[in-house]
Design a protein around this motif. Structure first.
Motif, mmCIF file in Angstrom:
data_model
loop_
_atom_site.group_PDB
_atom_site.id
_atom_site.type_symbol
_atom_site.label_atom_id
_atom_site.label_comp_id
_atom_site.label_asym_id
_atom_site.label_seq_id
_atom_site.Cartn_x
_atom_site.Cartn_y
_atom_site.Cartn_z
ATOM 1 N N PHE A 75 0.673 -0.877 0.169
ATOM 2 C CA PHE A 75 0.199 0.138 0.083
ATOM 3 C C PHE A 75 0.667 1.054 0.294
ATOM 4 C CE2 PHE A 75 -1.836 3.171 2.289
ATOM 5 C CZ PHE A 75 -3.169 4.190 2.105
ATOM 6 N N GLU A 76 1.898 1.455 0.430
ATOM 7 C CA GLU A 76 2.511 2.346 1.110
ATOM 8 C C GLU A 76 3.200 2.567 -0.431
ATOM 9 O OE1 GLU A 76 4.451 5.778 2.994
ATOM 10 O OE2 GLU A 76 2.523 4.597 3.704
ATOM 11 N N ALA A 77 4.424 1.467 -1.054
ATOM 12 C CA ALA A 77 4.813 1.692 -2.031
ATOM 13 C C ALA A 77 3.537 1.788 -3.453
ATOM 14 C CB ALA A 77 5.404 0.041 -2.778
ATOM 15 N N MET A 78 2.948 1.642 -3.303
ATOM 16 C CA MET A 78 1.513 1.978 -4.667
ATOM 17 C C MET A 78 1.627 3.259 -4.284
ATOM 18 S SD MET A 78 1.862 -0.378 -6.866
ATOM 19 C CE MET A 78 0.801 0.023 -8.106
ATOM 20 N N SER A 79 0.838 4.058 -2.924
ATOM 21 C CA SER A 79 0.559 4.934 -2.922
ATOM 22 C C SER A 79 1.879 6.107 -3.417
ATOM 23 C CB SER A 79 0.271 5.039 -1.465
ATOM 24 O OG SER A 79 1.559 5.033 -0.883
ATOM 25 N N LEU A 80 3.228 6.094 -3.323
ATOM 26 C CA LEU A 80 3.829 6.528 -3.732
ATOM 27 C C LEU A 80 4.116 6.517 -4.726
ATOM 28 C CD1 LEU A 80 7.151 5.953 -0.562
ATOM 29 C CD2 LEU A 80 5.984 8.278 -1.363
ATOM 30 N N ILE A 81 4.456 5.459 -5.319
ATOM 31 C CA ILE A 81 4.428 5.146 -7.455
ATOM 32 C C ILE A 81 3.228 6.022 -7.855
ATOM 33 C CG2 ILE A 81 4.239 3.869 -9.143
ATOM 34 C CD1 ILE A 81 5.581 1.450 -7.695
ATOM 35 N N LEU A 82 2.154 6.044 -7.352
ATOM 36 C CA LEU A 82 0.806 7.101 -8.215
ATOM 37 C C LEU A 82 1.456 8.051 -7.782
ATOM 38 C CD1 LEU A 82 -1.878 4.821 -7.112
ATOM 39 C CD2 LEU A 82 -1.000 4.583 -9.323
ATOM 40 N N ARG A 83 1.882 8.515 -6.439
ATOM 41 C CA ARG A 83 2.066 9.829 -5.845
ATOM 42 C C ARG A 83 2.723 10.774 -6.729
ATOM 43 N NH1 ARG A 83 3.590 12.531 0.013
ATOM 44 N NH2 ARG A 83 3.931 14.607 -0.715
ATOM 45 N N LEU A 84 4.107 10.091 -7.161
ATOM 46 C CA LEU A 84 5.172 10.344 -8.090
ATOM 47 C C LEU A 84 4.914 10.364 -9.620
ATOM 48 C CD1 LEU A 84 7.878 9.034 -6.216
ATOM 49 C CD2 LEU A 84 7.218 11.227 -6.385
ATOM 50 N N GLY A 85 3.867 9.501 -9.776
ATOM 51 C CA GLY A 85 3.074 9.475 -10.838
ATOM 52 C C GLY A 85 2.272 10.291 -12.074
ATOM 53 N N LYS A 86 1.918 11.100 -10.600
ATOM 54 C CA LYS A 86 0.964 12.062 -11.128
ATOM 55 C C LYS A 86 1.327 13.301 -12.051
ATOM 56 C CE LYS A 86 -2.574 11.222 -7.673
ATOM 57 N NZ LYS A 86 -3.327 11.162 -7.130
ATOM 58 N N ALA A 87 3.127 13.512 -11.673
ATOM 59 C CA ALA A 87 3.252 14.692 -11.777
ATOM 60 C C ALA A 87 3.441 14.904 -13.731
ATOM 61 C CB ALA A 87 5.205 14.900 -11.542
ATOM 62 N N SER A 105 0.170 30.116 -18.559
ATOM 63 C CA SER A 105 -1.378 29.994 -18.514
ATOM 64 C C SER A 105 -1.246 28.521 -19.730
ATOM 65 C CB SER A 105 -2.475 30.735 -19.620
ATOM 66 O OG SER A 105 -1.573 31.204 -20.356
ATOM 67 N N LYS A 106 -0.736 27.885 -20.394
ATOM 68 C CA LYS A 106 -0.327 26.908 -21.056
ATOM 69 C C LYS A 106 -0.092 25.573 -20.526
ATOM 70 C CE LYS A 106 0.980 29.414 -25.777
ATOM 71 N NZ LYS A 106 1.683 29.286 -26.613
ATOM 72 N N GLY A 107 0.598 25.335 -19.353
ATOM 73 C CA GLY A 107 0.677 24.595 -18.910
ATOM 74 C C GLY A 107 -0.112 23.897 -18.517
ATOM 75 N N SER A 108 0.184 22.552 -18.413
ATOM 76 C CA SER A 108 -1.269 21.309 -17.750
ATOM 77 C C SER A 108 -0.581 20.667 -17.014
ATOM 78 C CB SER A 108 -1.865 20.804 -19.328
ATOM 79 O OG SER A 108 -1.105 19.854 -19.686
ATOM 80 N N GLY A 109 -1.879 19.698 -16.311
ATOM 81 C CA GLY A 109 -1.375 18.833 -15.513
ATOM 82 C C GLY A 109 -0.404 19.799 -13.541
ATOM 83 N N HIS A 110 0.557 18.970 -13.141
ATOM 84 C CA HIS A 110 1.365 18.872 -12.501
ATOM 85 C C HIS A 110 2.027 19.788 -12.235
ATOM 86 C CE1 HIS A 110 2.914 18.936 -8.212
ATOM 87 N NE2 HIS A 110 4.132 18.525 -9.323
ATOM 88 N N ILE A 111 2.806 19.975 -14.050
ATOM 89 C CA ILE A 111 4.129 20.244 -14.166
ATOM 90 C C ILE A 111 3.433 21.774 -14.134
ATOM 91 C CG2 ILE A 111 5.894 20.805 -16.141
ATOM 92 C CD1 ILE A 111 6.270 18.270 -14.329
#
Length: 220
Positions: A51-63, A81-87
């Motif tokens: 659970f801890e590993a997958m939460s970290l992977i998903l959290r970093l993967g959202k970037a 203003s053109k930027g999208s997502g976490h970046i």
């Protein structure tokens, strides 16, 4: 013995064309029960690790750092203003007062301090949990061996069979601990790689911001 017969049936089924789902579930359940009470904390440990590993992977993967190369996000610095997502959110936060603002570099550091310390601390915790898994399995083996030798001391006849069966059962927890730890280490390497990729993005962003600030200063 009944346990030996069950294993022989499982092996025969595997060689003859594979187990059915019901036979496989029965075999896994019987092995689980034979492992003793230590299998319960091992199961809890496995759930916590994954659970801890997958939460970290998903959290970093959202970037989505890999899916947003520098050639794309560097254009967003000119028009956030053109930027999208976490970046895009990070860039809008960094250059909110303009690319030439002295606060831009401070905001890059703020992004680092907001995310990375928490990720690093969770990686440390995850590493400790993964290391505990085989050690807990080894503890189960030691407990099982002590029980076997205690029974052997009071048993008469068939000592070899008793020792062999006791060792087989005792090694179940060690096997389980290793089966938990090996994927755990793989998950840790994935998390660390994702973290390093994000760090590389922040380093590139900081370098690009510095270069553009210097260009603006030179132009003045």
């Amino acid at each position: 013995m009944e346990d030996t017969a069950t294993l022989e049936q499982a092996a025969a089924a595997t060689q003859g064309g594979g187990m059915s789902i019901g036979e496989f579930i029965s075999f896994v359940w019987q092995t689980w029960v034979e492992g003793g009470w230590l299998m319960v904390p091992l199961a809890g440990l496995a759930l916590l690790i994954y659970f801890e590993a997958m939460s970290l992977i998903l959290r970093l993967g959202k970037a989505k750092v890999k899916k947003t190369p520098r050639s794309i996000w560097s254009e967003w610095l000119d028009d956030p203003s053109k930027g999208s997502g976490h970046i895009g959110e990070v860039i809008r936060f960094v250059v909110g007062d303009g690319i030439g603002s002295s606060n831009a570099l401070l905001r890059v550091e703020a992004v680092k301090s907001k995310l990375l310390p928490d990720v690093n601390s969770r990686i440390v915790v995850l590493s400790i949990l993964v290391t505990i898994a085989p050690l807990m399995g080894l503890l189960g083996t030691v407990i099982g061996m002590l029980t076997t030798f205690r029974g052997l001391a009071t048993a008469s006849g068939q000592a070899v069979d008793l020792v062999a069966e006791g060792i087989r059962v005792a090694l179940i927890t060690t096997q389980t601990g290793l089966m938990i730890a090996i994927p755990g280490y793989i998950f840790i390497s994935m998390v660390i790689r994702s973290r390093n990729t994000y760090l590389a993005f922040l380093a590139e962003l900081e370098t690009t911001v510095v270069q553009r600030i210097h260009k603006l200063e030179d132009a003045k």
